[in-house]
Design a protein around this motif. Structure first.
Motif, PDB file in Angstrom:
ATOM      1  N   ILE A 249       0.825  -1.211   0.000  1.00 59.46           N
ATOM      2  CA  ILE A 249       0.000   0.000   0.000  1.00 59.46           C
ATOM      3  C   ILE A 249       0.855   1.256   0.000  1.00 59.46           C
ATOM      4  CG2 ILE A 249      -1.795   1.231   1.272  1.00 59.46           C
ATOM      5  CD1 ILE A 249      -2.477  -1.512   2.580  1.00 59.46           C
ATOM      6  N   LEU A 263      -6.598  -1.255  -6.903  1.00 60.77           N
ATOM      7  CA  LEU A 263      -6.080  -2.057  -5.806  1.00 60.77           C
ATOM      8  C   LEU A 263      -6.564  -3.493  -5.942  1.00 60.77           C
ATOM      9  CD1 LEU A 263      -6.611   0.293  -2.742  1.00 60.77           C
ATOM     10  CD2 LEU A 263      -4.427  -0.461  -3.665  1.00 60.77           C
ATOM     11  N   LEU A 267      -7.098  -6.654  -0.963  1.00 57.83           N
ATOM     12  CA  LEU A 267      -6.767  -5.566  -0.049  1.00 57.83           C
ATOM     13  C   LEU A 267      -8.020  -4.891   0.500  1.00 57.83           C
ATOM     14  CD1 LEU A 267      -3.716  -3.844  -1.804  1.00 57.83           C
ATOM     15  CD2 LEU A 267      -3.700  -5.405   0.128  1.00 57.83           C
ATOM     16  N   ARG A 268      -9.115  -5.013  -0.231  1.00 59.36           N
ATOM     17  CA  ARG A 268     -10.369  -4.412   0.237  1.00 59.36           C
ATOM     18  C   ARG A 268     -10.908  -5.128   1.478  1.00 59.36           C
ATOM     19  NH1 ARG A 268     -10.816   0.536  -2.051  1.00 59.36           N
ATOM     20  NH2 ARG A 268     -10.605   0.451  -4.316  1.00 59.36           N
ATOM     21  N   LEU A 353      -7.554   2.845  -0.346  1.00 57.01           N
ATOM     22  CA  LEU A 353      -7.944   1.699   0.469  1.00 57.01           C
ATOM     23  C   LEU A 353      -8.802   2.116   1.653  1.00 57.01           C
ATOM     24  CD1 LEU A 353      -7.731  -1.274   1.365  1.00 57.01           C
ATOM     25  CD2 LEU A 353      -5.621  -0.653   2.551  1.00 57.01           C
TER      26      LEU A 353
END
Length: 525
Positions: A249, A263, A267-268, A353
């Motif tokens: 990130i 992304l 990662l979510r 994010l």
């Protein structure tokens, strides 16, 4: 009215007006007497109104006052609460004269808090090092290099390293996070054969970590006899899942390819917080007299403060504003304490994010409930721009103009400090270090530059924000900021407005980086 009755009423009215006038005059005289104004010029009045402590600091050997520190011209920074005690620095307590000034300030604070026989050595400090969390020097035992002729390694007294922390929350007083986590993480720290006489940046093999070191407040605090501990809010509160993915990130350098690429879906769904109770951190504040936020990446300080939650931030602000905690901010620590984050530190991947993380959202500029620009702790009524040099003039002045001069920015150069107490702030610089004079605020120039940015975005900033969301608006501002900062041609215009008539140069916003960013489909991502 009949003439006779009117005359009587008029006379009564006149008598009442005279009584009111006398009363108002007496109030005015009392107010003026209370202010104890010193005869002389306005500049003399301003100097005399500074608290005696700040006057003593300005008289420290080799320090001189910088009266034109703040943009717009003629304005001054001040703490948002009169009992607050604040120190903002660019590159730390970096010179003998700044060390002496800080000792004077801290000793005065100790006297007010603990008694007339107390001094700086009677204070205890809590150092927050979140801004350094992605520094390679913290996690790599082999890290060493030479910068500007000075050899630096893990044993240098001013360099953060994992084995040197004094963490009051862990049994062995080391960080909860172990270096092995980042040596095994995706895009982590590969093995590097560091050479002591080698360059710091070129030797690094870890693109998602800062190759330089993070300077520790501990060296100066130890010199002054101030006891200290180290805590990282990220280290304490972040889930290991988030820590493992921080290298993916983090964006230590501006990279438009990272901005264009969505992304990864995984990662979510990161686990963000561990089970450590943030209330324990709130209680911890009561054991310290100084809270010191170190330099590095201001977005990492923001992440740590977001993890700690609003209760921690409110208690921190309450204690600083109430005079029980002395706030010291170096570089990123000065930025995050300000009314707004005056920075171009690029981390849009992180912003993207955390836009979807409800437990973090309340302290990020992507939050629609936040007033535009107000994204710091708001301990002082201006933005602080550390490491200021002449290349920043264009960006700072355009930023002030963009907000219709309702924003103030303190231009804090290296080897300089901003000391705030009793509703006054004093900017000082070390006379032994070269300092270039500040450029006077030029509103017409700044407005013209921002108009060019607006034209490049093909819409007004406000419409741009409504169309694409506050996060993309913030990215566009940061992009414009970088371009403004880097334009030496524009800097020449700022120094001499007539330059534009003879040599028009504009902002040169036509290279492929901006073209890629500003395409609609890219911004959608």
């Amino acid at each position: 009215f009949k003439r006779g009755k009117f005359n009587v009423q008029y006379e009564l009215f006149a008598k009442r007006m005279k009584l009111f006038q006398a009363f108002a005059t007496s109030i005015l005289i009392a107010v003026l007497a209370h202010r104890e104004r010193i005869p002389g010029s306005l500049e003399e009045d301003r100097q005399e109104d500074l608290p005696s402590l700040l006057k003593r600091i300005s008289q420290t050997k080799d320090l001189f006052e910088q009266p034109d520190l703040v943009v717009p011209s003629g304005t001054q920074c001040k703490p948002n609460k009169p009992d607050a005690n604040l120190v903002f620095l660019s590159n730390g307590i970096s010179t003998d004269s700044l060390t002496e000034a800080f000792k004077t300030f801290a000793s005065s604070f100790a006297e007010k808090k603990k008694g007339s026989d107390k001094e700086a050595a009677d204070l205890k400090a809590l150092i927050l090092w979140d801004s350094c969390f992605m520094m390679e020097s913290v996690w790599s035992q082999n890290w060493k290099c030479t910068y500007d002729g000075t050899a630096k390694n893990a044993d240098s007294p001013d360099v953060y390293h994992h084995g040197k922390f004094k963490n009051p929350l862990s049994e062995d007083h080391t960080p909860f996070t172990q270096p092995a986590l980042f040596h095994s993480a995706q895009n982590g720290i590969p093995d590097t054969s560091w050479e002591q006489d080698g360059d710091c940046e070129s030797q690094s093999r870890a693109p998602n970590f800062q190759p330089y070191w993070c300077e520790d407040f501990a060296a100066v605090f130890e010199q002054l006899g101030i006891n200290f501990d180290h805590v990282s809010l990220i280290d304490t509160l972040a889930h290991e899942d988030l820590k493992k993915n921080l290298p993916r990130i983090n964006m230590p350098r501006w990279d438009h390819h990272r901005m264009e690429k969505p992304l990864d879906a995984e990662l979510r769904h990161l686990q963000i917080r561990n089970s450590f109770k943030a209330q324990e951190l709130v209680k911890l504040l009561a054991h310290y007299d100084i809270i010191a936020f170190d330099g590095g990446n201001p977005d990492l300080h923001r992440l740590g403060l977001s993890l700690a939650g609003s209760a921690f931030r409110q208690e921190l602000s309450r204690q600083v504003n109430g005079g029980s905690l002395l706030y010291v901010g170096r570089s990123a620590g000065a930025i995050i304490a300000s009314k707004e984050s005056v920075t171009f530190e690029p981390n849009p991947a992180m912003w993207n994010l955390f836009r979807d993380q409800t437990e973090l959202l309340d302290f990020w500029p992507v939050n629609d409930d936040m007033e535009d620009g107000d994204d710091g702790l708001d301990l002082v009524d201006c933005g602080v721009r550390p490491h200021f040099n002449e290349g920043w003039e264009v960006g700072v002045q355009s930023y002030v103009s963009l907000h219709n001069r309702k924003r103030k920015i303190a231009r804090l150069q290296n080897d300089a400090g901003l000391f705030c107490t009793e509703a006054s702030c004093l900017g000082v610089a070390d006379s032994t270090k070269e300092k270039k004079p500040f450029v006077e605020y030029n509103e017409n120039y700044a407005k013209k530059k921002w108009k060019q940015v607006q034209n490049r975005l093909r819409t007004s900033p406000w419409q741009f924000r409504l169309k694409y969301g506050v996060d993309v608006y913030a990215l566009a501002l940061r992009l414009a900021w970088i371009r403004l900062k880097g334009s030496q041609c524009a800097l020449s215009e700022l120094k001499d407005p007539s330059f534009a008539k003879n040599n028009p140069c504009g902002l040169n916003l036509s290279d492929d980086v901006e073209d890629q960013l500003l395409k609609d489909e890219t911004i959608g991502d």
